[in-house]
Design a protein around this motif. Structure first.
Motif, PDB file in Angstrom:
ATOM      1  N   ARG A   1      22.830  25.771  -7.289  1.00 24.46           N
ATOM      2  CA  ARG A   1      24.113  25.656  -5.996  1.00 24.46           C
ATOM      3  C   ARG A   1      24.010  26.188  -4.995  1.00 24.46           C
ATOM      4  O   ARG A   1      23.944  28.069  -5.172  1.00 24.46           O
ATOM      5  N   GLU A  37      29.292  23.859  -4.054  1.00 29.05           N
ATOM      6  CA  GLU A  37      28.771  23.235  -5.200  1.00 29.05           C
ATOM      7  C   GLU A  37      29.009  24.160  -6.334  1.00 29.05           C
ATOM      8  O   GLU A  37      28.986  23.666  -7.390  1.00 29.05           O
ATOM      9  N   ASN A  94      32.485  23.354  -8.141  1.00 27.49           N
ATOM     10  CA  ASN A  94      32.874  21.623  -8.261  1.00 27.49           C
ATOM     11  C   ASN A  94      32.223  21.715  -9.048  1.00 27.49           C
ATOM     12  O   ASN A  94      31.255  21.192  -9.802  1.00 27.49           O
ATOM     13  N   TYR A 147      29.454  18.690  -9.917  1.00 31.44           N
ATOM     14  CA  TYR A 147      27.966  18.801  -8.980  1.00 31.44           C
ATOM     15  C   TYR A 147      27.145  17.832  -9.567  1.00 31.44           C
ATOM     16  O   TYR A 147      25.855  17.603  -9.322  1.00 31.44           O
ATOM     17  N   ASN A 162      21.260  15.214  -7.390  1.00 24.94           N
ATOM     18  CA  ASN A 162      21.469  17.281  -7.285  1.00 24.94           C
ATOM     19  C   ASN A 162      20.243  16.985  -8.548  1.00 24.94           C
ATOM     20  O   ASN A 162      20.395  18.052  -9.079  1.00 24.94           O
TER      21      ASN A 162
END
Length: 471
Positions: free
Chosen positions: A240, A245, A248, A251, A257
């Motif tokens: 991150r 991020e 979140n 994420y 991701n």
């Protein structure tokens, strides 16, 4: 190409593609462009010209000996709500599915997950049914996913693979456990779990077996919303890089991701199976979900759905004179509903009366129809038959428009089951059966008019030809 040869990286790219709307020309299309052509068409659209997923797939297709190059488009269905579909009374359940095949008869179906909460249409379709699916309530998207699978993969001679992410993973698991005899395989990433406690022992073992791959990204929250004793891999995500991020909670849920892949297309940083920390959280959250699913409102909804689904079979058995079968269905239904909740003696009596009334009316209706045809009066023969073929087709088209409106009315009636509960079920079911019967009659009438027009046109051409030969 065998679908078993698709790498983790290729499956990830395909699932990312499932969140992209294809051009409307792809729906009901009979063309079979390869994946490269599909992505090229997307790249020409202003919304996707610089899309990361489109660019990533285009770049990957340039690699030698990749498995995606062999895939050809086979089918696409997008039931997201929009103004045109609402006017045409088409399904707006939120279901989106994609199908691809290869030259060896193997097929892959992709199911899209939930979409942005910013769009009110998705809030009404995806997110309401997310809660219902988590509680073990049958949802329309699951039925449409199974129909999609049957339409595009059901008759294939080769291997079958179904895939999904998030809610699409729930749809994938539903299709998988309900088509085990097809030797279908399943691959999901960060899937919303299927409701474990209503599955048969065979279905539970299949989810734990080699034909099902349940992949989760580390710290993904969605895959914890249900009991999942069958995690295959826990995969690391990208680092991150911003405070947004870091803060979140979703994420780790995003497909893009994922961490790196190795040179063979496999996850580079992953652990086989689950771990004690994830399992501990899963036990707690699964316990909460199970507790809510056993609450009275949810059980009432399940019982209502069950009666609604079994009622047409009871009517059909009674209409065919299979009274014993109809009575058996009635008795077994009451037993199942009694297990779902603490049914009072009065409610049990009302259910019994409801089924008995249904059986009686079905038998009476069939008897009346039979009497009508047995004593039917034959129409006098006409020396000249005058038929306007154009008007036949016109009325058939009018009936098709009416059918679309009736289908929309059916959906509206279906939504009342949640509010009605068992005590009001008879009224809703009566309306549901009536609109369903109308829909069936409209379909039959439209088919009759179209068939009549075809036969009249054919016979007219034949007679004209014969008349010409006589001259």
């Amino acid at each position: 190409m065998s679908v078993n040869k698709l790498t983790d990286e290729e499956k990830n790219l395909l699932l990312r593609l499932s969140y992209i709307d294809l051009p409307t020309s792809y729906e009901n299309s009979k063309d079979s462009p390869n994946l490269e052509r599909v992505v090229s068409d997307l790249a020409l659209m202003p919304d996707y010209a610089e899309d990361e997923t489109v660019i990533a797939i285009q770049d990957y297709l340039q690699k030698p000996n990749n498995n995606l190059a062999d895939l050809k488009f086979a089918g696409y269905e997008n039931n997201n709500p929009n103004f045109k579909d609402l006017m045409d009374h088409k399904s707006v359940s939120g279901f989106v599915g994609y199908a691809f095949e290869d030259r060896e008869g193997n097929g892959v179906a992709l199911f899209r997950g939930s979409e942005s909460l910013v769009n009110p249409g998705h809030l009404a379709t995806d997110w309401k049914s997310n809660v219902e699916a988590a509680m073990g309530i049958d949802i329309k998207q699951q039925r449409e996913a199974d129909d999609f699978y049957q339409r595009y993969l059901g008759e294939l001679s080769g291997e079958r693979l179904v895939m999904g992410h998030s809610k699409g993973g729930n749809l994938t698991s539903h299709v998988f456990v309900n088509n085990l005899d097809d030797n279908v395989k399943s691959y999901v990433i960060n899937a919303a779990p299927i409701y474990w406690w209503d599955l048969s022992d065979e279905q539970k073992e299949a989810l734990k077996g080699d034909r099902n791959s349940f992949i989760v990204f580390e710290l993904d929250p969605v895959s914890q919303l249900g009991y999942v004793p069958y995690v295959d891999k826990v995969v690391s995500t990208k680092p991150r890089e911003s405070m947004g991020e870091v803060l979140n909670p979703f994420y780790a849920h995003g497909l893009a991701n994922v961490g790196d892949f190795d040179s063979e297309g496999n996850y580079e940083r992953c652990k086989t199976g689950s771990n004690w920390a994830r399992d501990g959280v899963n036990y707690v959250l699964a316990g909460v979900i199970f507790g809510v699913s056993m609450s009275t409102p949810v059980l009432m909804k399940k019982a209502s759905d069950y009666v609604r689904n079994v009622a047409p079979h009871v009517i059909s058995a009674a209409a065919k004179g299979l009274t014993k079968a109809a009575n058996w269905l009635r008795d077994e239904s009451i037993k199942i509903i009694t297990k779902l909740q603490n049914v009072t003696r009065e409610l049990k009596s009302n259910l019994n009366s409801f089924f008995n009334d249904m059986i009686h009316k079905a038998k009476s209706l069939v008897g009346g129809v039979a009497a009508f045809f047995a004593g039917g009066s034959a129409a006098a023969a006409e020396p000249v038959i005058k038929v306007d073929i154009g008007r036949l087709r016109y009325y058939a088209e009018r009936l098709q428009n009416l059918k679309r409106r009736t289908a929309h009315l059916n959906d509206m009636v279906d939504s009342l089951y949640w509010e009605a509960g068992l005590l009001g079920l008879d009224n809703v079911l009566r309306a549901d059966l009536r609109t369903s019967a109308i829909d069936t009659r409209i379909t039959q009438s439209a088919a009759y008019l179209n068939r009549t027009a075809e036969l009249m046109q054919r016979d007219e051409a034949y007679l004209l030809n014969r008349a010409g030969s006589v001259r």
